[in-house]
Design an enzyme around this catalytic site. Structure first.
Site, PDB file in Angstrom:
ATOM      1  N   ASP A 147       0.838  -1.205   0.000  1.00 15.10           N
ATOM      2  CA  ASP A 147       0.000   0.000   0.000  1.00 15.10           C
ATOM      3  C   ASP A 147       0.873   1.255   0.000  1.00 15.10           C
ATOM      4  OD1 ASP A 147       0.944  -0.579   2.601  1.00 15.10           O
ATOM      5  OD2 ASP A 147      -0.666   0.536   3.533  1.00 15.10           O
ATOM      6  N   HIS A 159       3.457   6.617   0.247  1.00 14.90           N
ATOM      7  CA  HIS A 159       4.728   7.306  -0.056  1.00 14.90           C
ATOM      8  C   HIS A 159       4.809   7.799  -1.493  1.00 14.90           C
ATOM      9  CE1 HIS A 159       6.344   4.185   3.033  1.00 14.90           C
ATOM     10  NE2 HIS A 159       5.755   5.190   3.639  1.00 14.90           N
ATOM     11  N   TRP A 217      -2.987  -1.255  12.073  1.00 12.17           N
ATOM     12  CA  TRP A 217      -1.633  -0.691  11.978  1.00 12.17           C
ATOM     13  C   TRP A 217      -1.587   0.331  13.114  1.00 12.17           C
ATOM     14  CZ3 TRP A 217      -3.192  -3.493   8.117  1.00 12.17           C
ATOM     15  CH2 TRP A 217      -2.491  -3.666   6.933  1.00 12.17           C
ATOM     16  N   TYR A 255       0.522   2.914  14.881  1.00 15.49           N
ATOM     17  CA  TYR A 255       1.784   3.651  14.792  1.00 15.49           C
ATOM     18  C   TYR A 255       1.745   4.908  15.665  1.00 15.49           C
ATOM     19  CZ  TYR A 255       2.919   0.812  10.634  1.00 15.49           C
ATOM     20  OH  TYR A 255       3.203  -0.228   9.770  1.00 15.49           O
ATOM     21  N   LYS A 261      -0.369  -4.426  13.933  1.00 19.18           N
ATOM     22  CA  LYS A 261       0.896  -4.350  13.211  1.00 19.18           C
ATOM     23  C   LYS A 261       1.656  -3.175  13.802  1.00 19.18           C
ATOM     24  CE  LYS A 261       2.511  -3.475   8.526  1.00 19.18           C
ATOM     25  NZ  LYS A 261       2.149  -3.274   7.143  1.00 19.18           N
ATOM     26  N   GLY A 284       9.537  -1.878   7.485  1.00 16.29           N
ATOM     27  CA  GLY A 284      10.241  -0.586   7.453  1.00 16.29           C
ATOM     28  C   GLY A 284      11.067  -0.423   6.195  1.00 16.29           C
ATOM     29  N   GLY A 297       6.818  -5.081   3.367  1.00 19.31           N
ATOM     30  CA  GLY A 297       6.721  -4.592   1.994  1.00 19.31           C
ATOM     31  C   GLY A 297       8.091  -4.441   1.376  1.00 19.31           C
TER      32      GLY A 297
HETATM   33  P1  FBP Z   1       7.112  -1.707   4.852  1.00 21.74           P
HETATM   34  O1  FBP Z   1       7.430  -3.124   5.276  1.00 21.74           O
HETATM   35  O2  FBP Z   1       7.514  -1.418   3.447  1.00 21.74           O
HETATM   36  O3  FBP Z   1       7.628  -0.714   5.850  1.00 21.74           O
HETATM   37  O4  FBP Z   1       5.519  -1.609   4.874  1.00 21.74           O
HETATM   38  C1  FBP Z   1       4.814  -1.580   6.092  1.00 21.74           C
HETATM   39  C2  FBP Z   1       3.873  -0.401   6.116  1.00 21.74           C
HETATM   40  O5  FBP Z   1       3.084  -0.428   7.282  1.00 21.74           O
HETATM   41  C3  FBP Z   1       2.967  -0.312   4.891  1.00 21.74           C
HETATM   42  O6  FBP Z   1       1.818  -1.097   5.023  1.00 21.74           O
HETATM   43  C4  FBP Z   1       2.715   1.157   4.815  1.00 21.74           C
HETATM   44  O7  FBP Z   1       2.477   1.606   3.522  1.00 21.74           O
HETATM   45  C5  FBP Z   1       4.000   1.737   5.284  1.00 21.74           C
HETATM   46  O8  FBP Z   1       4.608   0.807   6.141  1.00 21.74           O
HETATM   47  C6  FBP Z   1       3.782   3.049   5.992  1.00 21.74           C
HETATM   48  O9  FBP Z   1       5.003   3.531   6.447  1.00 21.74           O
HETATM   49  P2  FBP Z   1       5.130   4.952   7.107  1.00 21.74           P
HETATM   50  O10 FBP Z   1       3.916   5.159   7.947  1.00 21.74           O
HETATM   51  O11 FBP Z   1       6.395   4.898   7.895  1.00 21.74           O
HETATM   52  O12 FBP Z   1       5.208   5.930   5.995  1.00 21.74           O
END
Ligand code: FBP
Length: 245
Positions: free
Chosen positions: A19, A24, A136, A138, A168, A195, A221
């Site tokens: 995604d 990004h 997710w 974060y 996640k 990451g 990813g």
């Molecule tokens: P990656 O393994 O490439 O980091 O992907 C995990 C992920 O959660 C993706 O699903 C999402 O697009 C991306 O990281 C978001 O990363 P960030 O919030 O750091 O921009």
């Protein structure tokens, strides 16, 4: 609790995340991996436990492995306090034959209450239809430390409190912090994001540590589809996650 059988094997999982085109932009891509067909091929040949797409890609590119539809997202062009709004409904995800849905909450953002509300509705609807929900989680926002062990565990706990089946989170490189995050998540399962691309050995070492800490797997990813040999990475990750396979 909703069964996770369709998106786990022996209680463990390796998800392929794609995604990033929304999150990004194509900056993450090269000539090969900009094409979703390249990702579908890795997912199918690598027999991953699930493939994560936004709905637009899911509509046009059909997955042979369980589909996980991400229901919210945002671009990296918007600055300020992070807010990721819902873009796809549970009903639409089901029409796309999703086996689970995903949603991001930026814990600590000034807008977390908006994401909490949206997540609550999604969780209710998805669970009514026996669909697992992956959060997710974060930590992000002004003054929020994204990588402190305290905040990773907080994010994990939020997943349990809000009714996520799987959360996640990121790994900050400290196994004790991951152990505490897994404990804080209780019966909510934990998968760890990949990451930015790292050296293959460093990345695989992280994978070993998060599994030791009690995660059920990873949702990766860039460290897979940016690799020279993505299937090799998948196979090594599967060995770490499931032991010999
Ligand atoms: P990656 O393994 O490439 O980091 O992907 C995990 C992920 O959660 C993706 O699903 C999402 O697009 C991306 O990281 C978001 O990363 P960030 O919030 O750091 O921009």
């Amino acid at each position: 609790m909703v069964g996770l059988g369709k998106i786990t094997k022996k209680g463990k999982a390796l998800y392929l995340a794609y995604d990033q085109g929304l999150e990004h932009g194509p900056i993450d891509f090269n000539d090969k991996n900009v094409d979703p067909n390249y990702i579908l091929d890795i997912a199918k040949r690598g027999k991953v436990s699930g493939l994560i797409f936004q709905k637009g890609i899911a509509e046009k590119y059909k997955s042979k492995v369980p589909l996980i539809v991400k229901l919210n997202g945002k671009t990296s062009l918007v600055k300020g306090e992070p807010l990721s709004r819902q873009l796809c409904s549970v009903k639409e995800a089901l029409k796309l034959k999703a086996k689970a849905v995903g949603y991001t909450i930026y814990i600590g953002s000034r807008h977390e209450n908006i994401m909490f509300r949206e997540f609550e509705k999604i969780e209710k609807e998805a669970h009514k239809r026996k669909l697992p929900v992956i959060l997710w989680a974060y930590p992000r926002g002004k003054g929020v430390n994204e990588n402190s062990g305290k905040n990773l565990a907080y994010a994990a706990r939020v997943g349990l409190e809000l009714g996520a089946d799987i959360i996640k989170i990121r790994y900050n490189g400290k196994i004790e912090d991951m152990k505490w995050a897994v404990k804080s998540a209780g019966k909510t399962r934990v998968v760890v994001a990949g990451g930015k691309r790292k050296s293959p050995s460093g990345f695989l070492q992280d994978a070993k540590e998060v599994m030791k800490a009690g995660a059920i797997g990873l949702a990766v990813g860039r460290n897979i589809w940016q690799a020279k040999e993505p299937l090799e990475v998948v196979s090594k990750l599967k060995k770490i996650i499931w032991g010999k396979c």
